[in-house]
Enzyme design. Sequence first.
Site, PDB file in Angstrom:
ATOM      1  N   VAL A 204       0.852  -1.197   0.000  1.00 41.95           N
ATOM      2  CA  VAL A 204       0.000   0.000   0.000  1.00 41.95           C
ATOM      3  C   VAL A 204       0.884   1.242   0.000  1.00 41.95           C
ATOM      4  CG1 VAL A 204      -1.686   1.332   1.360  1.00 41.95           C
ATOM      5  CG2 VAL A 204      -1.893  -1.164   1.228  1.00 41.95           C
TER       6      VAL A 204
ATOM      7  N   ALA B 141       4.335   3.988   3.182  1.00 38.11           N
ATOM      8  CA  ALA B 141       3.989   2.746   2.480  1.00 38.11           C
ATOM      9  C   ALA B 141       4.100   1.590   3.464  1.00 38.11           C
ATOM     10  CB  ALA B 141       4.935   2.520   1.303  1.00 38.11           C
ATOM     11  N   LYS B 142       3.545   0.455   3.125  1.00 36.05           N
ATOM     12  CA  LYS B 142       3.702  -0.747   3.962  1.00 36.05           C
ATOM     13  C   LYS B 142       3.303  -1.942   3.121  1.00 36.05           C
ATOM     14  CE  LYS B 142       4.749  -1.829   8.314  1.00 36.05           C
ATOM     15  NZ  LYS B 142       5.580  -1.102   9.295  1.00 36.05           N
ATOM     16  N   GLY B 143       3.833  -3.109   3.492  1.00 29.84           N
ATOM     17  CA  GLY B 143       3.470  -4.329   2.770  1.00 29.84           C
ATOM     18  C   GLY B 143       3.323  -5.476   3.731  1.00 29.84           C
TER      19      GLY B 143
ATOM     20  N   ASP C  86       9.870  -5.682   9.056  1.00 30.74           N
ATOM     21  CA  ASP C  86       8.831  -5.505  10.086  1.00 30.74           C
ATOM     22  C   ASP C  86       8.682  -6.884  10.739  1.00 30.74           C
ATOM     23  OD1 ASP C  86       6.764  -3.414  11.075  1.00 30.74           O
ATOM     24  OD2 ASP C  86       5.542  -5.185  10.773  1.00 30.74           O
TER      25      ASP C  86
END
Length: 427
Positions: A71, A116-118, A157
């Site tokens: 995202v 952003a992050k996934g 993460d």
Amino acid sequence: MTNTFLPSYLSRENVGPWETYLAQVECVAPHIDRHLVPWIETLRRPKRSLIVDVPIKLDSGEVAHFEGYRVHHNLSRGPGKGGIRYHPDVTLSEVMALAAWMTIKNAVVQVPYGGAKGGVRVDPKRLSLAELERLTRRYTSEINILLGPDRDIPAPDINTNEQVMAWIMDTYSMNQGRTATGVVTGKPIALGGSLGRRDATGRGVFVTAREAARKLGVPIEGARIAVQGFGNVGEAAARIFSEHGARVVALQDETGALHRESGIDVALASAHREQAGGLKGFAGAEALSAEDFWRAPCDFLVPAAVENQITQHNAATIQARIVVEGANGPTTPQADLILQERGITVVPDVLANAGGVTVSYFEWVQDISSFFWSEAEINQRLDRIMSEAFNSIWDVSRARSLSLRTAAFVVGCKRVLEARALRGLYP
Ligand code: NAD
């Protein structure tokens, strides 16, 4: 204090992280310039969200499918930046919230990135190393259209580490036909990683805790610390607190909780975790129930595991004077209000755990310039950025009678919205 107001949907028992984030943004409008207020709508929706199927061949020869996400919440201030999580509970709305918190966090510490992050919905503990590599490489290929050193730069993460970052870097580089070290941070040193990155988030937690303690007159020397989550963030935070004369009296991870009033030896607990796969069974402390962990008398509580851990059910039992959020979104909005009413200071995630992205920024700068800094330089710059960020948020919170969380959101959102307004609407 005028703080978190609770929209009606937040009175429900189970509040998702995206709803928590939306409630946090609602507090911002009265405190920013009027011309920025209409742009707040851009913070209520991600810029783009990609859902991908990640099929891999298992060692047995069978094919398994996993769902993955990446995202981009907001890119007004620069390329996307944020970690990749492997966890069986990952959902799109969780990744949306984590990406949005990155937008605010990057603005709070003024690194030139968007949010952003996934994530991939998978239990990596059930995969062999070879399966984990295939999963990582296929996921990277599927989200490749979003990635690039000047487009979107992932980092570790939960359940991802330096090795996973190395595979991402290699897969991206193979597809590009050149070695692109700057496409991920949190890499091994041998591949352009930065000294100090491994401990950076935990170190930043300590620096913001130290600054909060100075303001509130709480000494670190001899202070009692409770830490939930004993991974990258929790272990480093516990160790660095200990190095500064504090006593780690309680620890909790997925396998169990521990207590020792005279202080747990963090290095021994860490060695036990390496060998046993978790804290459970560590002989250097007494076992504690999960409920009692939240009641343990302490001065600092560091939640450094997952979201929604401090809730309306345990917030009233917390004994800490200062909560420092190593994890993203560990406190529900209801619990936030309870802690506030009880006079417990909360250093919010978007400030407290920004040390990781700060040193990720240093890593990216070092990769781009191919010039590497010493660990002392990195830790010193990290300390300066984190203390300045803490003190500026503290000043806003005092000047406007806001919680530190709302003050951090006001400062962060203002910076993002100023960039957004200056760029204007295309076309
Ligand atoms: P990690 O995978 O290294 O460690 C996670 C730890 O939390 C493990 O000890 C695990 O056992 C524990 N845990 C997981 N679920 C738990 C539960 N329900 N109850 C108790 N313990 C539980 O992950 P990490 O990188 O340390 O990340 C922890 C948190 O910090 C996450 O919220 C992450 O988003 C946030 N964070 C991480 C970084 C980073 O640089 N790694 C940066 C900023 C924020």
